[in-house]
Design an enzyme around this catalytic site. Structure first.
Site, short mmCIF file in Angstrom:
data_model
loop_
_atom_site.label_atom_id
_atom_site.label_comp_id
_atom_site.label_asym_id
_atom_site.label_seq_id
_atom_site.Cartn_x
_atom_site.Cartn_y
_atom_site.Cartn_z
N ASP A 56 0.83 -1.19 0.00
CA ASP A 56 0.00 0.00 0.00
C ASP A 56 0.88 1.25 0.00
OD1 ASP A 56 -2.68 1.24 0.48
OD2 ASP A 56 -1.66 1.97 2.28
N GLU B 247 1.56 -0.57 -5.03
CA GLU B 247 0.60 0.47 -5.36
C GLU B 247 1.37 1.78 -5.38
OE1 GLU B 247 -3.27 2.94 -3.80
OE2 GLU B 247 -1.59 2.48 -2.50
#
Ligand code: GLC
Length: 546
Positions: free
Chosen positions: A204, A246
């Site tokens: 993330d 990401e």
């Protein structure tokens, strides 16, 4: 022909993104859980995907739906226990599914014991695990990502009288990666989940780990060094576990995340994603072709992870302001659909249920080299509900049957974590697994056939792509070639039928065979092959020598 040897397990893998709270509720309390997901693995396996990616599963106050972690080594009690997770892993592996989990490296919840201690002030344990400043002055040029809600990346903590740094919500303080203890702790956490048997991580918010004055604090060399250290941890396992980053960055910036093949294995293709939608509405393949031509050649063993939608808004942060406005005009007509610099809608409502467009976009992410990541529910045409706030409108319960709560849960409807979709256009009665599986022409059955075709064709595994020059701007044509063969992919971005005059190169005498239906076209005999494509249609043609 067998695929070339030494293709890593994740090459051209299809991943299914699962929101555990929203998938299936086994204990009937209104929230989906790990046991429910385990019960429904057969469905996922039956789709033909090779892996699942679970949105954050850790304990959290859920002010950002689990991306605000308060304990990196546990399971959120709403969705189960560590034992439930172990069973899920075991059953998934038995079913031939790999399991990736979301790893939130950049920040914690402000409820995390580390931050609770840190905010007591300098000298207290963990104070230096976060990024503090007496003023909100440093890094003034760094963009605010959650621009709808946050006006600064600094927030004053009243308990400690200092400002703390946060790239996302103000309840998500960034960890201080300059502190070696933080780096060691986060690598330990990764090792802990890998020891449990997870096959990899979705990283993330990968770009934001370090801050340096005078920079935009994204993708700094120190951040890459940490990601390489994390990769080193993955590589101590066999077969190697994978990292999927990401990082919403330009193609040139993204190249750095692959390092020399020693950093992440995959990164989401944020540059391509909005341009697929842009090309579709402009009925012009050039946005796709231009961005693919800009993409760097990736080191061996690395690939893009392409996606259409996910649990967040469809981000338009990194496209030209004119294109962004065009996208908002075309796709965000519904009041409330705009969110930060994006659009919070699911795939079907975005495309007004245009079946051929939905098929075309799936065909593109499956045929361009790399992984395809599918978002739960899009395969049954789930709708959304922007009234739910934040991005919850695209995270409503999975729709299994025509029964109460769409078969998601036996709880009272009022006890569901979010309501099921009942608006007339996308009512679950018409969009649920049970009904659509029975209908041979449904999109879920179409997708299954296409995924079987994709998996069965060695030409789609690891084969590089070559974009073909075609005059018609509505046509995007390319070939994928490897020792196992050649596949010609032709896509029509227009809503009307279009001719495609494809340069035949050295294919004279070869027979194009439709991969999906098996029909053979006449052998290639001219310098150019003329194909006629219906509205928004695509062909995958294997070039056979017989
Ligand atoms: C990522 C997640 C998003 C979350 C944010 C902060 O972008 O996809 O859902 O809000 O990180 O953790």
């Amino acid at each position: 022909m067998a695929p070339p040897a030494a293709i890593p397990w994740y090459q051209d893998l299809v991943i299914y993104e699962v929101y555990v709270r929203g998938f299936y509720d086994a204990d009937g309390n209104g929230t989906g859980d790990l046991r429910g997901l385990t019960e429904r693995l057969d469905y996922i396996r039956g789709l033909g995907v090779g892996a699942i990616w679970l949105l954050p599963i850790f304990p959290s106050p859920r002010k950002d739906d689990g991306y605000d972690v308060s304990d990196f080594r546990g399971i959120h009690p709403d969705i189960g226990t560590l034992d439930d997770f172990r069973i899920l892993l075991e059953k998934a592996h038995e079913a031939g599914l790999r399991v990736l989990v979301d790893l939130v490296l950049n920040h914690t919840s402000d409820q995390h014991p580390w931050f609770q201690s840190a905010r007591r002030g300098p000298g207290h344990p963990h104070h230096d695990w976060y990024v503090w400043s007496p003023t909100p002055a440093p890094h003034p040029d760094v963009r605010v990502i959650f621009s709808d809600t946050e006006s600064s990346n600094w927030t004053l903590d009243p308990a400690c009288g200092l400002y703390f740094w946060h790239r996302f919500y103000a309840h998500q303080p960034d960890l201080n990666y300059d502190n070696p203890e933080v780096r060691a702790a986060m690598l330990d956490i990764a090792r802990y989940w890998l020891d449990l048997g997870v096959d990899g991580f979705r990283i993330d918010a990968a770009p934001y780990l370090f801050e340096r004055e005078g920079t935009l604090c994204e993708g700094l060399p120190e951040t890459h060094a940490f990601l390489r250290a994390l990769r080193g941890v993955c590589d101590t396992f066999s077969p190697p576990r994978i990292l999927l980053a990401e990082a919403n960055q330009s193609p040139e910036e993204l190249a750095a995340y692959f390092g020399q093949g020693d950093e992440v294995h995959m990164a989401f293709d944020f540059p391509l994603m909005p341009r697929l939608f842009l090309a579709l509405r402009r009925e012009d393949a050039r946005p796709i072709i231009d961005i693919l031509r800009r993409q760097p050649v990736l080191p061996a063993g690395c690939q893009w992870a392409m996606f259409l939608r996910n649990h967040d808004e469809l981000t338009l942060e990194k496209i030209d302001p004119d294109d962004r406005q065009f996208m908002w005009d075309e796709y965000a007509g519904l009041p409330g659909a705009r969110f930060n610099l994006g659009i919070r809608r699911r795939l079907w409502p975005l495309l007004s249920g245009g079946r051929r467009q939905i098929e075309l976009l799936h065909a593109l992410i499956l045929s361009i080299p790399g992984c395809a990541v599918l978002y739960y529910g899009d395969e049954i045409g789930m709708g959304d509900d922007v009234r739910l706030g934040d991005r919850m409108g695209v995270r409503t319960p999975m729709q299994w049957t025509t029964g109460p709560n769409a078969g998601f849960s036996t709880a009272d409807a009022a006890d569901l974590y979010a309501p099921v979709i009942t608006d007339p256009e996308y009512h679950f009665a018409g969009h649920n697994v049970q009904s659509l599986e029975r209908k041979p022409s449904s999109v879920v059955n179409w997708l299954r056939r296409v995924l079987i075709t994709h998996r069965a064709n060695p030409g789609f595994r690891g084969a590089p792509m070559r974009i073909l020059d075609v005059e018609n701007p509505a046509i995007f044509a390319f070939v994928r070639e490897n020792a196992a063969g050649t596949v010609l992919c032709v896509n029509n971005l227009s809503q009307f039928m279009q001719p495609a005059l494809i340069p035949s190169g050295n294919w004279k005498g070869l027979t194009p065979v439709d991969l999906i239906g098996g029909a053979a076209l006449p052998p290639v005999s001219e310098e150019h092959t003329l194909l006629t494509l219906g509205p928004h249609s695509f062909y995958w043609l294997r070039l056979d020598s017989r």
